[in-house]
Design a protein around this motif. Structure first.
Motif, mmCIF file in Angstrom:
data_model
loop_
_atom_site.group_PDB
_atom_site.id
_atom_site.type_symbol
_atom_site.label_atom_id
_atom_site.label_comp_id
_atom_site.label_asym_id
_atom_site.label_seq_id
_atom_site.Cartn_x
_atom_site.Cartn_y
_atom_site.Cartn_z
ATOM 1 N N HIS A 93 61.290 8.948 107.433
ATOM 2 C CA HIS A 93 60.678 9.578 106.325
ATOM 3 C C HIS A 93 60.276 11.237 106.475
ATOM 4 N N HIS A 95 57.092 13.873 105.852
ATOM 5 C CA HIS A 95 55.512 13.854 105.541
ATOM 6 C C HIS A 95 55.747 14.461 103.934
ATOM 7 N N GLU A 102 54.630 15.642 114.105
ATOM 8 C CA GLU A 102 54.222 14.221 114.537
ATOM 9 C C GLU A 102 54.710 14.122 116.300
ATOM 10 N N TYR A 104 55.312 11.480 119.303
ATOM 11 C CA TYR A 104 55.760 10.312 119.511
ATOM 12 C C TYR A 104 55.887 10.111 121.195
ATOM 13 N N HIS A 141 62.099 12.052 110.166
ATOM 14 C CA HIS A 141 62.133 11.158 111.315
ATOM 15 C C HIS A 141 62.537 9.754 111.393
HETATM 16 FE FE LIG Z 1 55.860 10.354 110.396
#
Ligand SMILES: [Fe+2]
Ligand SMILES: O=P(O)(O)OC[C@H]1O[C@](O)(CO)[C@@H](O)[C@@H]1O
Length: 187
Positions: A93, A95, A102, A104, A141
């Motif tokens: 998706h 944002h 984001e 990770y 992503h």
């Molecule tokens: Fe995300």
């Protein structure tokens, strides 16, 4: 002076063996049948769905206000496997507020964070235990599992960012990741 609303601090525990968040508020489950239209071989995905519709990925989250200033965090656990060689992946998706990033942190497994822009730029960033990936603003992503165990990541992003599936369901990502004879191919 403006009065702030004060939110209670909290802590949560990770089960690092299972790769899950203990006592999550939200538990999202996506099975193979949630992934229609995402793999190159639609027939192979249909076969997989008819063979029991296996679990694809889970997301465990704590509830926080989806408001500016808060951070949403949780665990994403993506199962290993392929659809006719194409590695199991998340939908992916953008944002809804596109200028939000984001982070990770990979806790276990091996894979890639596949990222793309609406202009057609595409990048694949390798993930393995201990590696952190930064997804900058504007990049869609998707996680891809190229290993033989679940790919488990901790994610953190602005809680008001939201999800936007944009062009992904129609166009997918410019790159696909395959596992053929034990070798990873990014095509
Ligand atoms: Fe995300
Ligand atoms: O939208 P996708 O790709 O199915 O991923 C879903 C999950 O990914 C996350 O953004 C975390 O990576 C969760 O907030 C969300 O529930």
């Amino acid at each position: 002076m403006e009065k702030h609303s004060i939110y209670e601090p909290f802590g949560v525990d990770l089960d690092l063996v299972q790769g899950i968040l203990r006592e999550p508020d939200n538990h999202l489950i996506r099975k193979a049948s949630s992934m229609k239209g995402h793999y190159a071989d639609a027939k192979a995905l249909d076969d997989l769905i008819h063979q029991g519709d296996p679990l694809h990925y889970e997301v465990f989250e704590k509830e926080v206000p989806q408001a500016y200033g808060h951070l949403m965090f949780g665990i994403s656990k993506l199962q290993p496997g392929t659809v006719n060689g194409e590695c199991f992946m998340t939908k992916g998706h953008y944002h809804a507020i596109p200028e939000t990033a984001e982070v990770y942190l990979c806790l276990c497994g091996k894979g890639y964070m596949l990222m793309k822009t609406t202009e057609g730029e595409c990048r694949a960033e390798y993930m393995e235990r201990g590696r952190i990936v930064y997804v900058p603003p504007y990049w869609a992503h998707r996680s891809v599992n190229v290993g033989s165990e679940p790919l488990t990541t901790l994610f953190i992003y602005p809680a008001d960012a939201g999800h936007n599936y944009g062009d992904i369901e129609q166009e997918g990502f410019p790159k696909r990741i395959y596992l053929r004879h034990g070798k990873v191919e990014i095509v």
